[in-house]
Structures are given as structure tokens and as C-alpha cells.
Design a protein around this motif. Structure first.
Motif, mmCIF file in Angstrom:
data_model
loop_
_atom_site.group_PDB
_atom_site.id
_atom_site.type_symbol
_atom_site.label_atom_id
_atom_site.label_comp_id
_atom_site.label_asym_id
_atom_site.label_seq_id
_atom_site.Cartn_x
_atom_site.Cartn_y
_atom_site.Cartn_z
ATOM 1 N N ALA A 1 11.260 -0.590 -5.486
ATOM 2 C CA ALA A 1 11.863 -1.908 -5.271
ATOM 3 C C ALA A 1 12.663 -1.952 -3.974
ATOM 4 O O ALA A 1 12.564 -2.912 -3.198
ATOM 5 C CB ALA A 1 12.752 -2.275 -6.460
ATOM 6 N N LYS A 2 13.450 -0.913 -3.700
ATOM 7 C CA LYS A 2 14.280 -0.931 -2.495
ATOM 8 C C LYS A 2 13.429 -0.839 -1.230
ATOM 9 O O LYS A 2 13.814 -1.364 -0.184
ATOM 10 C CB LYS A 2 15.325 0.181 -2.530
ATOM 11 N N THR A 3 12.271 -0.204 -1.331
ATOM 12 C CA THR A 3 11.397 -0.111 -0.166
ATOM 13 C C THR A 3 10.712 -1.444 0.108
ATOM 14 O O THR A 3 10.534 -1.841 1.268
ATOM 15 C CB THR A 3 10.360 1.002 -0.369
ATOM 16 N N LEU A 4 10.338 -2.168 -0.928
ATOM 17 C CA LEU A 4 9.784 -3.507 -0.731
ATOM 18 C C LEU A 4 10.817 -4.456 -0.128
ATOM 19 O O LEU A 4 10.473 -5.360 0.638
ATOM 20 C CB LEU A 4 9.289 -4.069 -2.060
ATOM 21 N N ALA A 5 12.098 -4.230 -0.466
ATOM 22 C CA ALA A 5 13.155 -5.136 -0.010
ATOM 23 C C ALA A 5 13.728 -4.761 1.353
ATOM 24 O O ALA A 5 14.378 -5.595 1.995
ATOM 25 C CB ALA A 5 14.283 -5.165 -1.041
ATOM 26 N N ALA A 6 13.528 -3.561 1.815
ATOM 27 C CA ALA A 6 14.124 -3.110 3.080
ATOM 28 C C ALA A 6 13.555 -3.904 4.254
ATOM 29 O O ALA A 6 12.353 -4.196 4.296
ATOM 30 C CB ALA A 6 13.863 -1.626 3.275
ATOM 31 N N PRO A 7 14.385 -4.263 5.231
ATOM 32 C CA PRO A 7 13.884 -5.002 6.393
ATOM 33 C C PRO A 7 12.857 -4.234 7.218
ATOM 34 O O PRO A 7 11.994 -4.830 7.849
ATOM 35 C CB PRO A 7 15.154 -5.263 7.214
ATOM 36 N N ALA A 8 12.971 -2.908 7.232
ATOM 37 C CA ALA A 8 12.017 -2.091 7.988
ATOM 38 C C ALA A 8 11.819 -0.768 7.261
ATOM 39 O O ALA A 8 12.735 -0.266 6.590
ATOM 40 C CB ALA A 8 12.503 -1.843 9.408
ATOM 41 N N VAL A 9 10.627 -0.219 7.393
ATOM 42 C CA VAL A 9 10.306 1.069 6.768
ATOM 43 C C VAL A 9 9.519 1.913 7.761
ATOM 44 O O VAL A 9 8.568 1.431 8.381
ATOM 45 C CB VAL A 9 9.476 0.891 5.478
ATOM 46 N N ARG B 1 0.830 -1.203 0.000
ATOM 47 C CA ARG B 1 0.000 0.000 0.000
ATOM 48 C C ARG B 1 0.868 1.259 0.000
ATOM 49 O O ARG B 1 0.542 2.259 -0.648
ATOM 50 C CB ARG B 1 -0.913 0.000 1.226
ATOM 51 N N LEU B 2 1.971 1.193 0.727
ATOM 52 C CA LEU B 2 2.889 2.327 0.778
ATOM 53 C C LEU B 2 3.587 2.536 -0.561
ATOM 54 O O LEU B 2 3.627 3.652 -1.102
ATOM 55 C CB LEU B 2 3.924 2.094 1.877
ATOM 56 N N VAL B 3 4.115 1.452 -1.104
ATOM 57 C CA VAL B 3 4.965 1.532 -2.292
ATOM 58 C C VAL B 3 4.222 2.088 -3.498
ATOM 59 O O VAL B 3 4.818 2.767 -4.340
ATOM 60 C CB VAL B 3 5.567 0.137 -2.585
ATOM 61 N N GLN B 4 2.930 1.833 -3.603
ATOM 62 C CA GLN B 4 2.196 2.323 -4.770
ATOM 63 C C GLN B 4 2.185 3.852 -4.851
ATOM 64 O O GLN B 4 1.904 4.413 -5.913
ATOM 65 C CB GLN B 4 0.764 1.791 -4.747
ATOM 66 N N GLY C 1 10.630 11.186 -2.225
ATOM 67 C CA GLY C 1 10.021 10.960 -3.534
ATOM 68 C C GLY C 1 8.746 10.146 -3.428
ATOM 69 O O GLY C 1 8.761 8.918 -3.624
ATOM 70 N N PHE C 2 7.634 10.813 -3.134
ATOM 71 C CA PHE C 2 6.356 10.106 -3.037
ATOM 72 C C PHE C 2 5.213 11.091 -3.256
ATOM 73 O O PHE C 2 5.378 12.311 -3.188
ATOM 74 C CB PHE C 2 6.205 9.402 -1.684
#
Length: 207
Positions: free
Chosen positions: A85-93, A74-77, A158-159
């Protein structure tokens, strides 16, 4: 005892290794190792960041740790393509936001200025300016706190802010300001080469 505590809080210089961790050797991380970030580590980050100075102690910053896969998607969209991609892969956000109703807490956090609650309630432009400025100050401390617990931070602006707010804060109570990916760097190529900093004489004046 008061004198001893004051002296300890104001005269201790960090060693060079700590200064490198927080400042001179720190980078914005773009690629993270799969090493998990624990809930205890995330709690520790806030327990350090909460000591940031703010005007009249207003403390407008709020933090949402976006950890489930569903919430992360939901966040990444709402992120710019290069950040997805890096946000989906990060261990925590962490999604950092400003509480638009921060002034309601003033009688508790600043009882010596309790009347400021009503003043800010009646003046939204001043309240917004105060919230954003002090929220940004707290966000800087949040990034330092991530580094201080031995993790890397990847802050991003960047969002689509309106989209994020509608997604996570539909009641309009909070306003998103920054997204921070958190974890251990994947390798020495997890960040871009260091870019130049302006020199002392270009930015500092002595009078």
C-alpha cells in the motif's frame, strides 16, 4: 588549482543541520504526503549518488524509476504485503539493481585496468561478488542523496527478487537489490520511533 580543489573536497565539515538531515535526524519513511516528486529531483538524486566510491570504479548500480500506475502495479505484486500500500501511495519509487554485465564498461571507466573486463567475464562468482558489494555501497549513497535533496527515503528489501527480475529484467541483464520509496513525509508519524543504536565501545576498537 589542484591543491585548492583537493583541500575544498576533503576539509569542509557539514554544519549540524546538514548532518541531522543526512544522519542523526533521518528516518525510514513509511507514509508520504501527496506532494509530487519531480523528474528533476529524481535526476538530481542520481547526479549525487553517482559519486559513490566503488572498487576499480566499476559502478554496477542501475536505477529504474517506477512512475506510471501500470508499472507501479507490476512492481507491487512482487512486494511483501506490508510494503504494497505504501509503495502504491509513494510519489516516487526507485528499483535499484546490479548490472550483471558491469564489467563490459571497465575499459572506459577504469582504463588503467582494462584487462579486468576479460578476467571478470571468465569468473562469474567473483564478478557477482564484486557487483553486489559495490552495488550495495552505491545504494547507501543513493539513500543519502535522497535525503540531501530534501526528500525522505523508504528503502525496502521485502520482495520476491526472482519475481521482480522476471517482471522488469527478463533478459537477465540486471538483478534487483532494493526498492526505495521517495517523497515528503506525511507528518511526524510517518516513521516508527527511533530504535536503539549500539554504543561506540561496543563496535569501535582503537589499536
Amino acid at each position: 588549482m589542484t591543491e585548492t580543489l583537493t583541500e575544498a573536497a576533503t576539509t569542509g565539515r557539514l554544519d549540524d543541520a546538514a548532518l541531522e538531515t543526512l544522519f542523526t535526524g533521518a528516518h525510514t519513511i513509511n507514509a508520504f504526503a501527496p506532494t509530487p516528486v519531480t523528474d528533476d529531483q529524481l535526476a538530481e538524486i542520481w547526479n549525487l549518488a553517482r559519486w559513490a566510491p566503488t572498487a576499480v570504479n566499476v559502478q554496477p548500480l542501475r536505477v529504474v524509476y517506477v512512475q506510471t500506475r501500470e508499472a507501479r502495479e507490476r512492481l507491487v505484486q512482487h512486494l511483501h504485503e506490508g510494503n504494497q500500500a505504501k509503495t502504491l501511495a509513494a510519489p516516487a519509487v526507485a528499483l535499484l539493481a546490479v548490472d550483471n554485465g558491469f564489467h563490459e564498461h571497465i575499459p572506459r571507466v577504469a582504463p588503467f585496468r582494462a584487462e579486468l573486463r576479460e578476467s571478470l567475464a571468465e569468473n562469474p562468482p567473483v564478478r557477482d561478488q564484486l557487483g553486489r558489494f559495490n552495488g550495495a555501497l552505491q545504494a547507501g549513497y543513493f539513500i543519502l542523496a535522497v535525503r540531501a535533496v530534501g526528500l525522505g527515503a523508504g528503502p525496502m528489501g521485502g520482495f520476491d527478487a526472482a519475481g521482480l527480475d522476471a517482471e522488469f529484467f527478463p533478459d537477465g541483464g540486471w538483478t534487483s537489490t532494493l526498492v526505495v520509496n521517495i517523497g515528503h513525509p506525511e507528518n511526524d508519524d510517518a516513521w516508527h520511533p527511533r530504535l536503539p543504536r549500539l554504543e561506540h565501545d561496543e563496535v569501535v576498537r582503537w589499536t
